[in-house]
Design a protein around this motif. Structure first.
Motif, mmCIF file in Angstrom:
data_model
loop_
_atom_site.group_PDB
_atom_site.id
_atom_site.type_symbol
_atom_site.label_atom_id
_atom_site.label_comp_id
_atom_site.label_asym_id
_atom_site.label_seq_id
_atom_site.Cartn_x
_atom_site.Cartn_y
_atom_site.Cartn_z
ATOM 1 N N GLU A 9 -0.806 1.264 -5.413
ATOM 2 C CA GLU A 9 -0.281 1.382 -4.057
ATOM 3 C C GLU A 9 0.920 2.331 -3.999
ATOM 4 O O GLU A 9 1.727 2.399 -4.931
ATOM 5 C CB GLU A 9 0.133 0.003 -3.534
ATOM 6 C CG GLU A 9 -1.034 -0.949 -3.363
ATOM 7 C CD GLU A 9 -0.648 -2.224 -2.629
ATOM 8 O OE1 GLU A 9 -1.504 -2.797 -1.963
ATOM 9 O OE2 GLU A 9 0.521 -2.642 -2.741
ATOM 10 N N CYS A 28 -1.259 4.236 0.585
ATOM 11 C CA CYS A 28 -2.454 3.673 -0.033
ATOM 12 C C CYS A 28 -2.139 2.204 -0.293
ATOM 13 O O CYS A 28 -1.196 1.890 -1.032
ATOM 14 C CB CYS A 28 -2.778 4.378 -1.348
ATOM 15 S SG CYS A 28 -4.093 3.571 -2.302
ATOM 16 N N ARG A 49 -9.679 7.388 3.036
ATOM 17 C CA ARG A 49 -10.467 6.812 1.956
ATOM 18 C C ARG A 49 -10.463 5.293 2.074
ATOM 19 O O ARG A 49 -9.448 4.707 2.444
ATOM 20 C CB ARG A 49 -9.915 7.229 0.596
ATOM 21 C CG ARG A 49 -10.847 6.881 -0.576
ATOM 22 C CD ARG A 49 -10.373 7.476 -1.893
ATOM 23 N NE ARG A 49 -9.263 6.724 -2.439
ATOM 24 C CZ ARG A 49 -8.116 7.257 -2.835
ATOM 25 N NH1 ARG A 49 -7.927 8.557 -2.727
ATOM 26 N NH2 ARG A 49 -7.151 6.519 -3.330
ATOM 27 N N TRP A 87 -7.372 1.049 1.040
ATOM 28 C CA TRP A 87 -7.553 2.167 1.959
ATOM 29 C C TRP A 87 -6.362 3.117 1.880
ATOM 30 O O TRP A 87 -5.250 2.717 1.563
ATOM 31 C CB TRP A 87 -7.774 1.672 3.390
ATOM 32 C CG TRP A 87 -6.568 1.286 4.194
ATOM 33 C CD1 TRP A 87 -5.958 2.036 5.148
ATOM 34 C CD2 TRP A 87 -5.832 0.037 4.153
ATOM 35 N NE1 TRP A 87 -4.900 1.341 5.703
ATOM 36 C CE2 TRP A 87 -4.805 0.124 5.119
ATOM 37 C CE3 TRP A 87 -5.948 -1.128 3.399
ATOM 38 C CZ2 TRP A 87 -3.904 -0.924 5.340
ATOM 39 C CZ3 TRP A 87 -5.051 -2.168 3.614
ATOM 40 C CH2 TRP A 87 -4.042 -2.061 4.562
ATOM 41 N N VAL A 88 -6.642 4.385 2.152
ATOM 42 C CA VAL A 88 -5.619 5.422 2.235
ATOM 43 C C VAL A 88 -5.624 5.936 3.668
ATOM 44 O O VAL A 88 -6.692 6.203 4.225
ATOM 45 C CB VAL A 88 -5.914 6.591 1.267
ATOM 46 C CG1 VAL A 88 -4.843 7.671 1.390
ATOM 47 C CG2 VAL A 88 -6.000 6.079 -0.171
#
Length: 287
Positions: A9, A28, A49, A87-88
């Motif tokens: 992260e 992230c 992403r 997720w990004v």
């Protein structure tokens, strides 16, 4: 020991000095979850992403790559990873003034404008969000401001609407508004639900139901969110995190750290340090 997944992260929540009515977040998240909270302004996010699961009053939205998330002011919501890898995303938080000024220039919408969709598949708008971030990080104020306006105009044209005025019609709504005012005034030493209800001339469960219906969350959850908002303003003004923690009613700085990080996405110290910078000059966070 670092928990599995936590090392992946990273997050940066900041403000570009040339655009003071806009906050930016790139992050992230894997294990991090955002509790129920709301924002004074708008949220425009694009996932690049993974999948972000956003819990809203109407249900859960699954936002994947190429999608754009639009959340109106004061709408309570949660967020968490929708897949194990997290997720990004890149997010913009423009103020109510910015969005409504653009709407006044380009549309017939008046009052506080909003967006009729929460998540849309719009790769072009997603790229515009990324371009605003890139321009701000490069210190290009003209580009950042211009692209932001193009983005908002595009979203308004496709999904813009006028938000209804929140007028209290029922006794319950009026009690909820009065309760909110009391909690704002006595944030550092709030009353119990029973005491608050007695002061307002109602019953605890009636007030609990009315408040949740009015603001989308119970009073104690709303109060935590409000404390973090006020702490953010104090940090913006240069107040030390430990001092801000006590001023808004948290027991100590660790309590502020925990709630602030969960709601804002970064610790208060990192948030305040970024506020002292004008624009990014170093390398981007690791993917």
């Amino acid at each position: 020991m670092t928990a599995p997944g936590a090392a992946k992260e990273w997050a940066r929540h900041w403000q570009y000095a040339e655009l003071p009515d806009l906050d930016l977040l790139r992050a992230c998240y894997v294990r991090h979850t955002f509790p129920r909270h709301s924002h004074e302004g708008y949220v425009f996010g694009s996932v690049t992403r993974g999948i972000e699961d956003i819990g809203l009053p109407g249900g859960t939205v699954h936002a994947g790559s190429g999608s754009v998330v639009m959340i109106n002011p004061e709408v309570p919501h949660t967020a968490r990873a929708g897949v194990p890898d997290g997720w990004v995303y890149a997010t913009l938080y423009p103020s109510v003034r910015v969005v409504n000024d653009i709407a006044a220039d380009l549309t017939s919408l008046r009052g506080t404008v909003g967006f009729s969709r929460t998540s849309v598949m719009d790769p072009h708008a997603a790229r515009l969000i990324a371009e605003v971030h890139r321009a701000a990080e490069e210190g290009n104020a003209l580009a950042a401001d211009s692209v932001l306006r193009v983005l908002v105009a595009r979203l308004l044209e496709s999904h813009g609407t006028a938000l209804p005025a929140r007028t209290p019609h029922s006794a319950g709504s009026r009690d909820a508004d009065r309760a909110r005012a009391v909690l704002e005034e006595r944030m550092d030493r709030p009353p119990t639900l029973e005491t608050l209800a007695a002061e307002l001339g109602t019953r605890p469960f009636a007030l609990l139901r009315a408040f949740k219906k009015r603001y989308g969350m119970p009073p104690h959850t709303w109060l935590t969110d409000a404390r973090v908002r006020r702490a953010r303003r104090m940090l913006d003004e240069g107040t030390a995190p430990a001092e801000a923690a006590v001023a808004v009613g948290f027991a100590d700085q660790p309590h502020l750290n925990r709630h602030f990080t969960r709601i804002v996405g970064v610790p208060p110290g990192a948030y305040q340090r970024e506020r002292a910078r004008t624009y990014k000059t170093g390398p981007e966070p690791p993917p």
